[in-house]
Motif scaffolding. Structure first.
Motif, PDB file in Angstrom:
ATOM      1  N   TYR A   3       0.774  -1.255   0.037  1.00  0.00           N
ATOM      2  CA  TYR A   3      -0.024  -0.056   0.095  1.00  0.00           C
ATOM      3  C   TYR A   3       0.776   1.242   0.004  1.00  0.00           C
ATOM      4  O   TYR A   3       0.681   2.139  -0.861  1.00  0.00           O
ATOM      5  CB  TYR A   3      -0.828  -0.020   1.296  1.00  0.00           C
ATOM      6  N   GLN A   4       1.880   1.339   0.913  1.00  0.00           N
ATOM      7  CA  GLN A   4       2.781   2.374   0.849  1.00  0.00           C
ATOM      8  C   GLN A   4       3.391   2.742  -0.377  1.00  0.00           C
ATOM      9  O   GLN A   4       4.238   3.719  -0.477  1.00  0.00           O
ATOM     10  CB  GLN A   4       3.810   2.184   2.141  1.00  0.00           C
ATOM     11  N   SER A   5       3.719   1.825  -1.159  1.00  0.00           N
ATOM     12  CA  SER A   5       4.520   1.827  -2.433  1.00  0.00           C
ATOM     13  C   SER A   5       3.705   2.524  -3.600  1.00  0.00           C
ATOM     14  O   SER A   5       4.402   2.924  -4.494  1.00  0.00           O
ATOM     15  CB  SER A   5       5.154   0.413  -2.823  1.00  0.00           C
ATOM     16  N   ILE A   6       2.473   2.714  -3.432  1.00  0.00           N
ATOM     17  CA  ILE A   6       1.725   3.323  -4.619  1.00  0.00           C
ATOM     18  C   ILE A   6       1.961   5.042  -4.384  1.00  0.00           C
ATOM     19  O   ILE A   6       2.383   5.470  -3.320  1.00  0.00           O
ATOM     20  CB  ILE A   6       0.129   3.286  -4.243  1.00  0.00           C
ATOM     21  N   THR A   7       2.206   5.458  -5.929  1.00  0.00           N
ATOM     22  CA  THR A   7       2.575   6.723  -5.972  1.00  0.00           C
ATOM     23  C   THR A   7       1.540   7.749  -6.209  1.00  0.00           C
ATOM     24  O   THR A   7       0.377   7.325  -6.191  1.00  0.00           O
ATOM     25  CB  THR A   7       3.503   7.223  -7.126  1.00  0.00           C
ATOM     26  N   ASP A   8       1.637   8.913  -5.856  1.00  0.00           N
ATOM     27  CA  ASP A   8       0.519  10.059  -5.967  1.00  0.00           C
ATOM     28  C   ASP A   8      -0.063  10.139  -7.404  1.00  0.00           C
ATOM     29  O   ASP A   8      -0.999  10.222  -7.706  1.00  0.00           O
ATOM     30  CB  ASP A   8       1.109  11.319  -5.414  1.00  0.00           C
ATOM     31  N   GLN A   9       0.891   9.781  -8.321  1.00  0.00           N
ATOM     32  CA  GLN A   9       0.692   9.765  -9.896  1.00  0.00           C
ATOM     33  C   GLN A   9      -0.553   8.566  -9.992  1.00  0.00           C
ATOM     34  O   GLN A   9      -1.433   8.644 -10.825  1.00  0.00           O
ATOM     35  CB  GLN A   9       1.838   9.623 -10.627  1.00  0.00           C
ATOM     36  N   GLN A  10      -0.146   7.477  -9.367  1.00  0.00           N
ATOM     37  CA  GLN A  10      -1.203   6.290  -9.772  1.00  0.00           C
ATOM     38  C   GLN A  10      -2.659   6.613  -8.919  1.00  0.00           C
ATOM     39  O   GLN A  10      -3.578   6.469  -9.506  1.00  0.00           O
ATOM     40  CB  GLN A  10      -0.345   5.050  -8.936  1.00  0.00           C
ATOM     41  N   LEU A  11      -2.292   7.340  -7.745  1.00  0.00           N
ATOM     42  CA  LEU A  11      -3.697   7.591  -7.119  1.00  0.00           C
ATOM     43  C   LEU A  11      -4.502   8.634  -8.043  1.00  0.00           C
ATOM     44  O   LEU A  11      -5.894   8.395  -8.035  1.00  0.00           O
ATOM     45  CB  LEU A  11      -3.301   8.209  -5.775  1.00  0.00           C
ATOM     46  N   ARG A  12      -3.862   9.406  -8.613  1.00  0.00           N
ATOM     47  CA  ARG A  12      -4.427  10.605  -9.482  1.00  0.00           C
ATOM     48  C   ARG A  12      -5.005   9.921 -10.706  1.00  0.00           C
ATOM     49  O   ARG A  12      -6.091  10.170 -10.961  1.00  0.00           O
ATOM     50  CB  ARG A  12      -3.643  11.667  -9.783  1.00  0.00           C
ATOM     51  N   LEU A  13      -4.480   9.028 -11.245  1.00  0.00           N
ATOM     52  CA  LEU A  13      -5.026   8.179 -12.400  1.00  0.00           C
ATOM     53  C   LEU A  13      -6.089   7.405 -11.822  1.00  0.00           C
ATOM     54  O   LEU A  13      -7.014   7.414 -12.767  1.00  0.00           O
ATOM     55  CB  LEU A  13      -3.868   7.463 -12.894  1.00  0.00           C
ATOM     56  N   TYR A  14      -6.243   6.820 -10.978  1.00  0.00           N
ATOM     57  CA  TYR A  14      -7.049   5.957 -10.427  1.00  0.00           C
ATOM     58  C   TYR A  14      -8.439   6.695 -10.078  1.00  0.00           C
ATOM     59  O   TYR A  14      -9.404   6.531 -10.451  1.00  0.00           O
ATOM     60  CB  TYR A  14      -6.917   5.348  -9.143  1.00  0.00           C
ATOM     61  N   MET A  15      -8.343   7.875  -9.516  1.00  0.00           N
ATOM     62  CA  MET A  15      -9.386   8.958  -9.023  1.00  0.00           C
ATOM     63  C   MET A  15      -9.977   9.239 -10.281  1.00  0.00           C
ATOM     64  O   MET A  15     -11.268   9.551 -10.592  1.00  0.00           O
ATOM     65  CB  MET A  15      -9.009   9.967  -8.089  1.00  0.00           C
ATOM     66  N   THR A  16      -9.181   9.782 -11.464  1.00  0.00           N
ATOM     67  CA  THR A  16      -9.770  10.330 -12.614  1.00  0.00           C
ATOM     68  C   THR A  16     -10.406   9.104 -13.352  1.00  0.00           C
ATOM     69  O   THR A  16     -11.766   9.442 -13.865  1.00  0.00           O
ATOM     70  CB  THR A  16      -8.573  10.716 -13.632  1.00  0.00           C
ATOM     71  N   LEU A  18     -12.199   6.711 -12.065  1.00  0.00           N
ATOM     72  CA  LEU A  18     -13.188   6.239 -11.473  1.00  0.00           C
ATOM     73  C   LEU A  18     -14.442   7.025 -11.948  1.00  0.00           C
ATOM     74  O   LEU A  18     -15.648   6.334 -11.796  1.00  0.00           O
ATOM     75  CB  LEU A  18     -13.213   6.464 -10.027  1.00  0.00           C
ATOM     76  N   LYS A  19     -14.414   8.122 -12.757  1.00  0.00           N
ATOM     77  CA  LYS A  19     -15.422   8.860 -13.186  1.00  0.00           C
ATOM     78  C   LYS A  19     -16.153   8.247 -14.479  1.00  0.00           C
ATOM     79  O   LYS A  19     -17.256   8.285 -14.720  1.00  0.00           O
ATOM     80  CB  LYS A  19     -14.748  10.239 -13.652  1.00  0.00           C
ATOM     81  N   ASN A  20     -15.360   7.086 -15.176  1.00  0.00           N
ATOM     82  CA  ASN A  20     -15.929   6.561 -16.219  1.00  0.00           C
ATOM     83  C   ASN A  20     -15.783   5.205 -16.329  1.00  0.00           C
ATOM     84  O   ASN A  20     -16.351   4.527 -17.169  1.00  0.00           O
ATOM     85  CB  ASN A  20     -14.993   6.950 -17.405  1.00  0.00           C
ATOM     86  N   HIS A  21     -14.935   4.499 -15.159  1.00  0.00           N
ATOM     87  CA  HIS A  21     -14.678   2.953 -15.106  1.00  0.00           C
ATOM     88  C   HIS A  21     -15.163   2.676 -13.770  1.00  0.00           C
ATOM     89  O   HIS A  21     -15.213   3.475 -12.763  1.00  0.00           O
ATOM     90  CB  HIS A  21     -13.423   2.690 -15.356  1.00  0.00           C
ATOM     91  N   SER A  22     -15.177   1.346 -13.666  1.00  0.00           N
ATOM     92  CA  SER A  22     -15.616   0.655 -12.235  1.00  0.00           C
ATOM     93  C   SER A  22     -14.227   0.667 -11.527  1.00  0.00           C
ATOM     94  O   SER A  22     -13.246   1.086 -11.819  1.00  0.00           O
ATOM     95  CB  SER A  22     -15.929  -0.913 -12.473  1.00  0.00           C
ATOM     96  N   GLN A  23     -14.419   0.439 -10.158  1.00  0.00           N
ATOM     97  CA  GLN A  23     -13.472   0.451  -9.372  1.00  0.00           C
ATOM     98  C   GLN A  23     -12.236  -0.603  -9.676  1.00  0.00           C
ATOM     99  O   GLN A  23     -11.120  -0.324  -9.899  1.00  0.00           O
ATOM    100  CB  GLN A  23     -13.957  -0.056  -7.931  1.00  0.00           C
TER     101      GLN A  23
END
Length: 238
Positions: A3-16, A18-23
């Motif tokens: 969990y701690q090895s995830i980057t901020d960029q990966q989180l931003r991509l995931y959150m974006t 989520l607006k058009n895709h499933s979890q």
């Protein structure tokens, strides 16, 4: 992926995404697991802003027992082994410690205590002699041997030469006191008997030989001794 090895960029991509895709799809596109995605949904704090907490993942099996039952015994006798302390603990609390499961934990705790709070240890600089490297010599008073000749006392010194590694020895009889002449003659005889020259030779300062000499006479003997040592090439005297 941790969990701690995830980057901020990966989180931003995931959150974006989520607006058009499933979890599940968004997590896959961000290259982390769906389980990690659920954690981000519960707490969207960027990884760079999360505090990494280091601590125990399991409870301390010695909590309460170390201070009350083990430490007083260990402070009274710091040489006790962990297995002995474990048996002591099992005798006091047989239901809490029915087996040796905590032995390794106890061993680590005892090692830590000895390193931080235990008695100071003697510091030893071990010297490993090398063949032919070091020789030592000194004068020894022989009065206690009570040697006599024709019933008369025989006052003398002994010059003792020894190789440190092999313990090869040579002894010479010295009539008179410690002097440069006595040292030079007996050291030379020892080297001849040895059939070689060590790299280093250590002897005392011969203070008795210099006690009644003038400064010029002392310097003269020093030069003669340096010349004597230099005659044997590799010999370095201390």
């Amino acid at each position: 992926m941790a969990y701690q090895s995830i980057t901020d960029q990966q989180l931003r991509l995931y959150m974006t995404d989520l607006k058009n895709h499933s979890q599940c799809t968004s997590a896959a596109r961000a290259v982390f697991s769906e389980r990690t995605a659920r954690r981000f949904d519960a707490d969207p704090t960027p990884p760079s802003q999360r505090k990494i907490v280091h601590g125990r993942t399991v409870s301390d099996p010695l909590e309460g027992y170390w201070e009350n039952d083990i430490l007083p015994v260990l402070e009274n006798d710091n040489a006790l082994q962990a297995v002995t302390l474990l048996r002591h603990l099992q005798g006091l609390h047989p239901l809490a410690f029915p087996d040796d499961r905590i032995r390794r934990t106890l061993e680590r705790r005892v090692r830590q205590w000895r390193a931080l709070k235990g008695p100071e240890r003697d510091i030893i600089f071990r010297q490993t002699p090398e063949p032919g490297y070091m020789a030592q010599s000194d004068f020894t008073h022989a009065a206690e041997l009570e040697v006599t000749i024709a019933g008369a006392p025989f006052p003398h010194l002994l010059y003792h030469f020894a190789m440190v590694y092999s313990r090869w020895e040579h002894v010479g009889v010295v009539l008179g006191g410690e002097s440069f002449t006595a040292l030079a003659e007996n050291l030379q005889q020892a080297l001849w008997a040895l059939g070689g020259v060590p790299q280093n030779h250590r002897t005392d300062s011969l203070s008795a030989a210099f006690r009644n000499l003038t400064r010029d006479e002392c310097e003269d003997i020093t030069k003669r001794y340096e010349a004597f040592v230099g005659h044997y090439g590799r010999l370095i005297s201390h």
